[in-house]
Design a protein around this motif. Sequence first.
Motif, PDB file in Angstrom:
ATOM      1  N   SER A 101      -5.376  10.739   2.844  1.00 55.78           N
ATOM      2  CA  SER A 101      -3.860  11.347   2.892  1.00 55.78           C
ATOM      3  C   SER A 101      -3.698  11.121   1.354  1.00 55.78           C
ATOM      4  O   SER A 101      -4.321  10.333   0.518  1.00 55.78           O
ATOM      5  CB  SER A 101      -2.935  10.584   3.588  1.00 55.78           C
ATOM      6  OG  SER A 101      -3.243  10.861   4.914  1.00 55.78           O
ATOM      7  N   ALA A 102      -2.616  11.559   0.884  1.00 51.64           N
ATOM      8  CA  ALA A 102      -2.070  11.594  -0.544  1.00 51.64           C
ATOM      9  C   ALA A 102      -1.452  10.052  -0.826  1.00 51.64           C
ATOM     10  O   ALA A 102      -1.582   9.599  -1.893  1.00 51.64           O
ATOM     11  CB  ALA A 102      -0.904  12.618  -0.682  1.00 51.64           C
ATOM     12  N   LEU A 111       0.849  -1.153   0.023  1.00 52.52           N
ATOM     13  CA  LEU A 111       0.019  -0.117  -0.068  1.00 52.52           C
ATOM     14  C   LEU A 111       0.862   1.409  -0.036  1.00 52.52           C
ATOM     15  O   LEU A 111       0.365   2.341  -0.054  1.00 52.52           O
ATOM     16  CB  LEU A 111      -0.812  -0.019   1.120  1.00 52.52           C
ATOM     17  CG  LEU A 111      -2.053  -1.197   1.448  1.00 52.52           C
ATOM     18  CD1 LEU A 111      -2.657  -1.050   2.695  1.00 52.52           C
ATOM     19  CD2 LEU A 111      -3.008  -1.092   0.415  1.00 52.52           C
ATOM     20  N   TRP A 112       2.040   1.017   0.313  1.00 51.06           N
ATOM     21  CA  TRP A 112       3.036   2.183   0.559  1.00 51.06           C
ATOM     22  C   TRP A 112       2.801   3.533  -0.448  1.00 51.06           C
ATOM     23  O   TRP A 112       2.631   4.502   0.382  1.00 51.06           O
ATOM     24  CB  TRP A 112       4.336   1.836   0.409  1.00 51.06           C
ATOM     25  CG  TRP A 112       5.484   2.823   0.849  1.00 51.06           C
ATOM     26  CD1 TRP A 112       6.204   3.590   0.225  1.00 51.06           C
ATOM     27  CD2 TRP A 112       5.930   2.931   2.327  1.00 51.06           C
ATOM     28  NE1 TRP A 112       7.124   4.448   0.944  1.00 51.06           N
ATOM     29  CE2 TRP A 112       6.854   3.742   2.112  1.00 51.06           C
ATOM     30  CE3 TRP A 112       5.500   2.361   3.309  1.00 51.06           C
ATOM     31  CZ2 TRP A 112       7.502   4.447   3.378  1.00 51.06           C
ATOM     32  CZ3 TRP A 112       6.121   2.834   4.483  1.00 51.06           C
ATOM     33  CH2 TRP A 112       7.078   3.600   4.522  1.00 51.06           C
ATOM     34  N   ALA A 113       2.936   3.408  -1.865  1.00 54.06           N
ATOM     35  CA  ALA A 113       2.689   4.610  -2.484  1.00 54.06           C
ATOM     36  C   ALA A 113       1.522   4.828  -3.116  1.00 54.06           C
ATOM     37  O   ALA A 113       1.210   5.663  -3.739  1.00 54.06           O
ATOM     38  CB  ALA A 113       3.674   4.587  -3.726  1.00 54.06           C
ATOM     39  N   ASP A 158      -0.083   8.946   5.590  1.00 55.13           N
ATOM     40  CA  ASP A 158      -0.919   8.599   6.369  1.00 55.13           C
ATOM     41  C   ASP A 158      -0.359   8.089   7.685  1.00 55.13           C
ATOM     42  O   ASP A 158      -0.371   8.520   8.885  1.00 55.13           O
ATOM     43  CB  ASP A 158      -2.054   7.821   6.069  1.00 55.13           C
ATOM     44  CG  ASP A 158      -3.168   7.780   7.143  1.00 55.13           C
ATOM     45  OD1 ASP A 158      -3.918   8.802   7.430  1.00 55.13           O
ATOM     46  OD2 ASP A 158      -3.170   6.440   7.722  1.00 55.13           O
ATOM     47  N   VAL A 159       0.644   7.084   7.402  1.00 52.14           N
ATOM     48  CA  VAL A 159       1.295   6.473   8.631  1.00 52.14           C
ATOM     49  C   VAL A 159       2.335   7.690   9.200  1.00 52.14           C
ATOM     50  O   VAL A 159       2.535   7.557  10.567  1.00 52.14           O
ATOM     51  CB  VAL A 159       2.240   5.240   8.341  1.00 52.14           C
ATOM     52  CG1 VAL A 159       1.188   4.176   7.936  1.00 52.14           C
ATOM     53  CG2 VAL A 159       3.155   5.348   7.304  1.00 52.14           C
ATOM     54  N   LEU A 160       2.986   8.352   8.419  1.00 61.35           N
ATOM     55  CA  LEU A 160       3.943   9.500   8.845  1.00 61.35           C
ATOM     56  C   LEU A 160       3.048  10.339   9.703  1.00 61.35           C
ATOM     57  O   LEU A 160       3.628  11.024  10.768  1.00 61.35           O
ATOM     58  CB  LEU A 160       4.606  10.387   7.826  1.00 61.35           C
ATOM     59  CG  LEU A 160       5.544   9.735   6.900  1.00 61.35           C
ATOM     60  CD1 LEU A 160       5.896  10.465   5.568  1.00 61.35           C
ATOM     61  CD2 LEU A 160       6.858   9.716   7.870  1.00 61.35           C
TER      62      LEU A 160
END
Length: 455
Positions: free
Chosen positions: A62-63, A54-56, A68-70
């Motif tokens: 969120s973008a 899901l990373w990018a 989102d995790v940040l």
Amino acid sequence: MLANILQIIGVLLQYWICLAQFVFAKKAYSECVLFPQDKHARVQIFSLALIFRLWAEPHYRSASFQQDVLDNLKNVAVPGTGVALSWFCHSKLTAMFFVFLLNPLICFLGAINQAQHSRTTDSIHELIHLIDVHFTRNLLHPDDWFSLWRMNCRLVSYHSLVTGSTDYKMEDKWTFLVAGKALNVPVSPYDDTTEALVCKNKLIEGGMGIHFYRNAAFGGDWILQERLQNAAWLNALLPANAPLSTMRVITTSSFTLSEDMDEALQIVTRAHYAMMPEVPIVGWDVAFTTKGIFLLEVNLSCNFFRGSFDLPRYIDLIDRYWLQLEKMARLNADFKKNHQCKASSSSAASAAVHTSWDNLSLDNVTANASMVGSSSNGTLMTMALMQDLLTTETVLEGAFERSHSDDDHGESPDDIDHGHEGDGHTPVLPQNPAQTIKYKRHSFRRDAAPHAAST
């Protein structure tokens, strides 16, 4: 003792192998051959692997999932260090370092600490045995609030990406309030008549201490609401002058405190079906006030905090969603691939995909509001298990079209029959499923067709 040491090593190796298969070999969840009798371990490790899949990808709030995790891990630290977890989310490489290496290390150190506190003798054999037990639980079967919260976050992130559901817009507080009011859901009252407010200190002069608030109802950024007060029975449990105290989860003993609990369960169950039936898990901020019960807002990447709930049933829910979303993702990919063919070939391919979707949807169309947890400090939560979720809406759409005897305005949510967890019954969809979708369609004017079939 040697057996326990080998068990610890074996658990770690299986964790690495299974995680590597999901992350690097891109194996499907349904293809996992490790932990054949351990559903919790499979669910947990696949949940971690989803971080990198899901990373990018775009996130519903969120973008990207990374962003989102940040944003959400800035105030969560590695135990005993004060180091924010967001530090490991600035790149996929650092995130992999944490998941593959630091996570097992933290689980092992935690196991040593837990074993030291739970041992009953000075025997080294007992200590190693307890480390083995706690390490396996920490790594493969975590039940702490943080692990479960992050699993919920990955579930809704994956679900929103695959389904493209617009129901996730409900996490926006203004959208939630407006939609709830339109559906006669008891959301907290808000002012939609005053265009703007001016607030100023009664003593400060020189143009200082003055603030202007433009109402969201008129395009502004501020939701204007009357301050609500805690209900009398709730105030009796709180310190003097306590602010409005909401509940995410209710302890079992709390059900004896007020008859309002049964009503709250019915409200959140009805609200879930009426407002966001496509969202798999919803956390509600429920306020018990002097003016009644109100839903303040909704949390879709919700947190259990330290509440108790039916963990095996929860793991079964996640397992079913991993399998179902995997099928949906494949159908989406096949449909997009076939959609790029020339017109004549594309029509045939599309028809084949629609046939597969129909077969999938009719396998098991269910919707249960279940597993109401218990906690002394959180928001009343209903967790909806909606297998074949998008296709459930298709079936309900068909039921609506065939319901000629109903009037054109739809039934009130009060007409929908729901049970509640408190009396041992699981809330279910009304006997006439057209009620739910009909109410939703007339309120939102939404097309209930599955996203994948209409892309």
